[in-house]
Design an enzyme around this catalytic site. Structure first.
Site, PDB file in Angstrom:
ATOM      1  N   CYS A   1     -31.255 -78.234 -23.452  1.00 55.05           N
ATOM      2  CA  CYS A   1     -32.370 -79.124 -23.149  1.00 55.05           C
ATOM      3  C   CYS A   1     -33.089 -78.617 -21.892  1.00 55.05           C
ATOM      4  O   CYS A   1     -33.573 -77.501 -21.872  1.00 55.05           O
ATOM      5  CB  CYS A   1     -31.857 -80.560 -23.012  1.00 55.05           C
ATOM      6  SG  CYS A   1     -33.138 -81.823 -22.880  1.00 55.05           S
TER       7      CYS A   1
ATOM      8  N   ASP B   1     -37.955 -80.738 -33.910  1.00 56.86           N
ATOM      9  CA  ASP B   1     -38.040 -81.173 -32.513  1.00 56.86           C
ATOM     10  C   ASP B   1     -39.479 -81.577 -32.224  1.00 56.86           C
ATOM     11  O   ASP B   1     -40.374 -80.736 -32.175  1.00 56.86           O
ATOM     12  CB  ASP B   1     -37.606 -80.028 -31.604  1.00 56.86           C
ATOM     13  CG  ASP B   1     -37.451 -80.445 -30.145  1.00 56.86           C
ATOM     14  OD1 ASP B   1     -38.131 -81.401 -29.715  1.00 56.86           O
ATOM     15  OD2 ASP B   1     -36.659 -79.804 -29.434  1.00 56.86           O
TER      16      ASP B   1
ATOM     17  N   HIS C   1     -34.456 -82.248 -31.724  1.00 56.37           N
ATOM     18  CA  HIS C   1     -34.032 -81.919 -30.366  1.00 56.37           C
ATOM     19  C   HIS C   1     -32.622 -82.460 -30.150  1.00 56.37           C
ATOM     20  O   HIS C   1     -32.271 -83.529 -30.621  1.00 56.37           O
ATOM     21  CB  HIS C   1     -34.987 -82.550 -29.356  1.00 56.37           C
ATOM     22  CG  HIS C   1     -34.749 -82.098 -27.952  1.00 56.37           C
ATOM     23  ND1 HIS C   1     -35.154 -80.872 -27.476  1.00 56.37           N
ATOM     24  CD2 HIS C   1     -34.118 -82.713 -26.912  1.00 56.37           C
ATOM     25  CE1 HIS C   1     -34.805 -80.753 -26.205  1.00 56.37           C
ATOM     26  NE2 HIS C   1     -34.172 -81.850 -25.846  1.00 56.37           N
TER      27      HIS C   1
END
Length: 304
Positions: free
Chosen positions: A183, A240, A272
């Site tokens: 991330c 995502d 994501h």
């Protein structure tokens, strides 16, 4: 901008340790006199998740040494987590860059998984000066009060400190140095690969390529794609909604044009956070395939 090292304003000596190229434009403001807000790691999983999923992976410590450590940093001991195989070593080193949620049980487990695979894995708490992530439940508060206020030069220097710790006190071999980030930490993997000249390999798990720039965060991951010092494996989800695949493809192409190596793998149906087994975003097939690719990539590029 002058290239070749971190820029300081007097809070340090300004010298980049051996083996580091440094990124241009990074400025570290004076470190806070309050020191580290977090002096130890959080227990359990982050509070900033809606629910904990049943498929959470829990890796045991059989055959490895694992636990919280204190990493010498510029302004005192920084909390972190280390996992390393039993035995004398030295072992190849993987620096683990956390998500925005801190070094919680998921990140600790990743370190143990890496140790089981033969690595000395070290995850420093890179946001320890900016806020206590163990108490925060709101993602927007974390981004506003912690992430946006953490200078890139600060966490890059802290990763360098974690690498030095791994090489001097954790049975690590800095001749075989890699980095993985998830991330926001995926963004960090891109930036660190453009910073550290002796890095052998980097793996970015769905790290944003764009975003807002500021005085303390002056460059995006996409900005440095043509400056990478090591091959980078980019693992991204086609579903995502926050990171357009086109932005990753553009970064890959910029790297290629500059003679750099970026291997992009996109999982079309993955959102994501598809590797985060404690969240609803987890996609088992994509996570397992990506993990296998990541380990193979490290070994193929001298981290193993």
């Amino acid at each position: 901008m002058q290239r070749g090292g971190l820029q300081h304003d007097g809070s340090g000596d300004g010298a980049a340790p051996a083996g580091e190229a440094g990124l241009s434009g990074l400025v570290t403001p004076p470190l806070s006199r309050r020191g580290f807000v977090m002096t130890s790691l959080m227990s359990g999983l982050t509070l900033a998740t809606t629910r904990v999923e049943a498929q959470v992976i829990r890796t045991d410590s059989d055959g490895i040494e694992a636990g919280e450590v204190r990493i010498p940093a510029q302004d005192g001991p920084m909390p972190g987590y280390r996992a390393v195989p039993e035995g004398p070593g030295p072992f190849p080193v993987v620096l683990v860059i956390e998500e925005i949620f801190g070094v919680h049980d998921y990140i600790k487990d990743i370190c143990r998984r890496l140790a089981k695979a033969g690595y000395c894995a070290v995850a420093p708490e890179l946001y320890a000066r900016q806020g206590d992530l163990s108490t925060m439940t709101d993602v927007q508060q974390i981004v506003r009060d912690v992430i946006s206020k953490t200078p890139d030069a600060q966490w890059i220097a802290d990763l360098d400190a974690a690498a030095a710790y791994a090489g001097s006190a954790a049975k690590g071999d800095l001749g075989r140095l890699g980095v993985m980030g998830w991330c926001r930490g995926g963004r960090g993997a891109w930036l660190y690969a453009a910073h550290r000249r002796d890095l052998k390999a980097a793996v970015a798990w769905y790290g944003p390529l764009g975003g807002q720039r500021s005085d303390i965060q002056p460059r995006t991951a996409g900005d440095v794609a043509d400056e990478l010092n090591a091959p980078l494996l980019a693992l991204y989800g086609g579903a995502d909604t926050g990171i357009p695949v086109a932005s990753v493809e553009a970064a890959r192409d910029a790297a290629k044009s500059a003679g750099k190596s970026v291997e992009l793998v996109v999982y079309p149906e993955a959102p994501h956070g598809f590797h985060a087994d404690y969240r609803p975003s987890y996609r088992k097939a994509a996570a397992e395939d990506a993990w296998s690719r990541a380990l193979a990539f490290l070994k193929a590029n001298g981290v193993g």
